[in-house]
Design a protein around this motif. Structure first.
Motif, PDB file in Angstrom:
ATOM      1  N   GLN B   6      17.309  -4.542  -9.491  1.00  0.00           N
ATOM      2  CA  GLN B   6      16.981  -3.774  -9.649  1.00  0.00           C
ATOM      3  C   GLN B   6      16.880  -2.498 -10.889  1.00  0.00           C
ATOM      4  OE1 GLN B   6      20.844  -2.347  -6.643  1.00  0.00           O
ATOM      5  NE2 GLN B   6      19.462  -0.387  -7.563  1.00  0.00           N
ATOM      6  N   THR B   7      16.009  -1.850 -11.587  1.00  0.00           N
ATOM      7  CA  THR B   7      15.450  -1.869 -12.514  1.00  0.00           C
ATOM      8  C   THR B   7      15.471  -0.105 -12.699  1.00  0.00           C
ATOM      9  OG1 THR B   7      13.433  -2.137 -12.067  1.00  0.00           O
ATOM     10  CG2 THR B   7      14.745  -3.411 -13.295  1.00  0.00           C
ATOM     11  N   PRO B   8      16.211   0.691 -13.615  1.00  0.00           N
ATOM     12  CA  PRO B   8      16.289   0.122 -15.170  1.00  0.00           C
ATOM     13  C   PRO B   8      17.876   0.310 -13.908  1.00  0.00           C
ATOM     14  CG  PRO B   8      16.166   2.814 -14.729  1.00  0.00           C
ATOM     15  CD  PRO B   8      15.237   1.637 -13.637  1.00  0.00           C
ATOM     16  N   ARG B   9      19.089  -0.264 -15.165  1.00  0.00           N
ATOM     17  CA  ARG B   9      20.301  -0.264 -14.678  1.00  0.00           C
ATOM     18  C   ARG B   9      20.825   0.931 -15.268  1.00  0.00           C
ATOM     19  NH1 ARG B   9      23.181  -5.627 -13.973  1.00  0.00           N
ATOM     20  NH2 ARG B   9      24.691  -4.177 -13.599  1.00  0.00           N
ATOM     21  N   ASN B  10      20.423   1.455 -15.805  1.00  0.00           N
ATOM     22  CA  ASN B  10      21.619   3.219 -16.539  1.00  0.00           C
ATOM     23  C   ASN B  10      20.014   3.669 -16.782  1.00  0.00           C
ATOM     24  OD1 ASN B  10      24.424   1.900 -16.823  1.00  0.00           O
ATOM     25  ND2 ASN B  10      23.289   0.535 -17.531  1.00  0.00           N
ATOM     26  N   ARG B  11      20.450   4.835 -16.406  1.00  0.00           N
ATOM     27  CA  ARG B  11      19.654   5.547 -17.151  1.00  0.00           C
ATOM     28  C   ARG B  11      19.873   7.300 -16.458  1.00  0.00           C
ATOM     29  NH1 ARG B  11      13.616   6.503 -15.871  1.00  0.00           N
ATOM     30  NH2 ARG B  11      13.089   8.442 -17.566  1.00  0.00           N
ATOM     31  N   LEU B  21      12.858   4.937  -9.508  1.00  0.00           N
ATOM     32  CA  LEU B  21      13.960   3.653  -9.337  1.00  0.00           C
ATOM     33  C   LEU B  21      13.578   2.282  -8.472  1.00  0.00           C
ATOM     34  CD1 LEU B  21      17.589   5.179  -9.056  1.00  0.00           C
ATOM     35  CD2 LEU B  21      16.691   4.638 -10.628  1.00  0.00           C
ATOM     36  N   CYS B  23      12.943  -1.703  -7.389  1.00  0.00           N
ATOM     37  CA  CYS B  23      13.945  -2.577  -6.831  1.00  0.00           C
ATOM     38  C   CYS B  23      12.758  -3.532  -5.933  1.00  0.00           C
ATOM     39  CB  CYS B  23      14.727  -2.226  -4.969  1.00  0.00           C
ATOM     40  SG  CYS B  23      15.403  -3.158  -4.422  1.00  0.00           S
ATOM     41  N   TYR B  89      22.884   3.881  -7.656  1.00  0.00           N
ATOM     42  CA  TYR B  89      22.294   3.847  -6.308  1.00  0.00           C
ATOM     43  C   TYR B  89      22.487   2.108  -6.162  1.00  0.00           C
ATOM     44  CZ  TYR B  89      20.956   8.904  -6.649  1.00  0.00           C
ATOM     45  OH  TYR B  89      21.075   9.932  -6.757  1.00  0.00           O
ATOM     46  N   THR B 109      22.158   0.745  -9.921  1.00  0.00           N
ATOM     47  CA  THR B 109      21.560   1.799 -11.711  1.00  0.00           C
ATOM     48  C   THR B 109      22.476   2.523 -11.391  1.00  0.00           C
ATOM     49  OG1 THR B 109      19.028   0.811 -10.504  1.00  0.00           O
ATOM     50  CG2 THR B 109      19.307   3.452 -11.895  1.00  0.00           C
ATOM     51  N   ARG B 110      22.680   3.239 -12.348  1.00  0.00           N
ATOM     52  CA  ARG B 110      23.582   4.199 -12.926  1.00  0.00           C
ATOM     53  C   ARG B 110      22.889   5.508 -13.779  1.00  0.00           C
ATOM     54  NH1 ARG B 110      28.643   5.251 -12.170  1.00  0.00           N
ATOM     55  NH2 ARG B 110      29.664   2.966 -12.066  1.00  0.00           N
ATOM     56  N   LEU B 111      22.666   6.647 -12.943  1.00  0.00           N
ATOM     57  CA  LEU B 111      21.960   7.861 -12.531  1.00  0.00           C
ATOM     58  C   LEU B 111      23.249   8.740 -13.641  1.00  0.00           C
ATOM     59  CD1 LEU B 111      19.108   8.849 -12.703  1.00  0.00           C
ATOM     60  CD2 LEU B 111      19.712   9.414 -10.804  1.00  0.00           C
TER      61      LEU B 111
END
Lengths: 110, 114
Positions: B6-11, B21, B23, B89, B109-111
């Protein structure tokens, strides 16, 4: 409706045995999964039961009773690294989607 | 290499911004899923796709859209982000034909929407 219930939190001692229960009400049952999730990480697959009875995998075992809509996950010889959330999920219907419980947060104390 | 990425991992983004996001998976699975996870609310299904031409809404699809660009890629978009979309997510994949059809999850991904 479709529903899965499991305790919110449990505490146990290192080296002990703990049983995490899960009850479900679903239609079109295909199987039941247990996942482990450490804080901030992805859920990882632990076990799958489709027939009644006990499935054993090392320190972890999972039991299913379809007639009672009941499962449990048994963790033996608890280690500190077993502190995590344990998610019960039921596969239901022709499309085999997973219905998720809210998870049981297990704290293992020294 | 990870099977589901998954990208990004943090946003961190601002209210009203559009965000995507992404995948990707190398497992060769037909089915892909997007979940969000909030404390106390568990995993909630946003969208799922059984193959490239089959996309379905989950239980909380409002405010989200998806695109299945290929068997291996499934993107989630927030057209106009709002603070209550702050969450963790997860993308997941599965193979329904397998006897044990477990879902495999990406790292998440932490949003944060401010």
């Amino acid at each position: 409706g479709q529903n899965i219930d499991q305790p919110t939190e449990m505490t146990a001692t290192e080296g002990a045995i703990v049983q995490i229960n899960c009850t479900y009400q679903t239609s079109g049952f295909n199987g039941l999964f247990w996942y482990q999730q450490h804080a901030g990480e992805a859920p990882t697959f632990l076990s799958y039961n489709v027939l009644d009875g006990l499935e054993e995998k090392g320190r972890f075992s999972s039991f299913l009773s379809r007639s009672k809509g009941y499962s449990y996950l048994l963790l033996k010889e608890l280690q500190m690294k077993d502190s995590a959330s344990y998610l019960c999920a039921v596969s239901a219907g022709n499309n085999r989607k997973l219905i998720w419980g809210l998870g049981t947060s297990l704290a293992v104390n020294p | 290499d990870a099977d589901v990425t998954q990208t990004p991992r943090n946003r961190i983004t601002k209210t009203g911004k559009r965000i995507m996001l992404e995948c990707s998976q190398t497992k060769g699975h037909d089915r892909m899923y997007w979940y969000r996870q909030d404390p106390g609310l568990g995993l909630r299904l946003i969208y799922y796709s059984f193959d490239v031409k089959d996309i379905n809404k989950g239980e909380i699809s409002d405010g989200y859209s998806v695109s299945r660009q290929a068997q291996a890629k499934f993107s989630l978009s927030l057209e106009s982000a709002i603070p209550n979309q702050t969450a963790l997510y997860f993308c997941a994949t599965s193979s329904p034909g397998a006897d044990v059809h477990e879902q495999y999850f990406g790292p998440g991904t932490r949003l944060t929407v401010t």
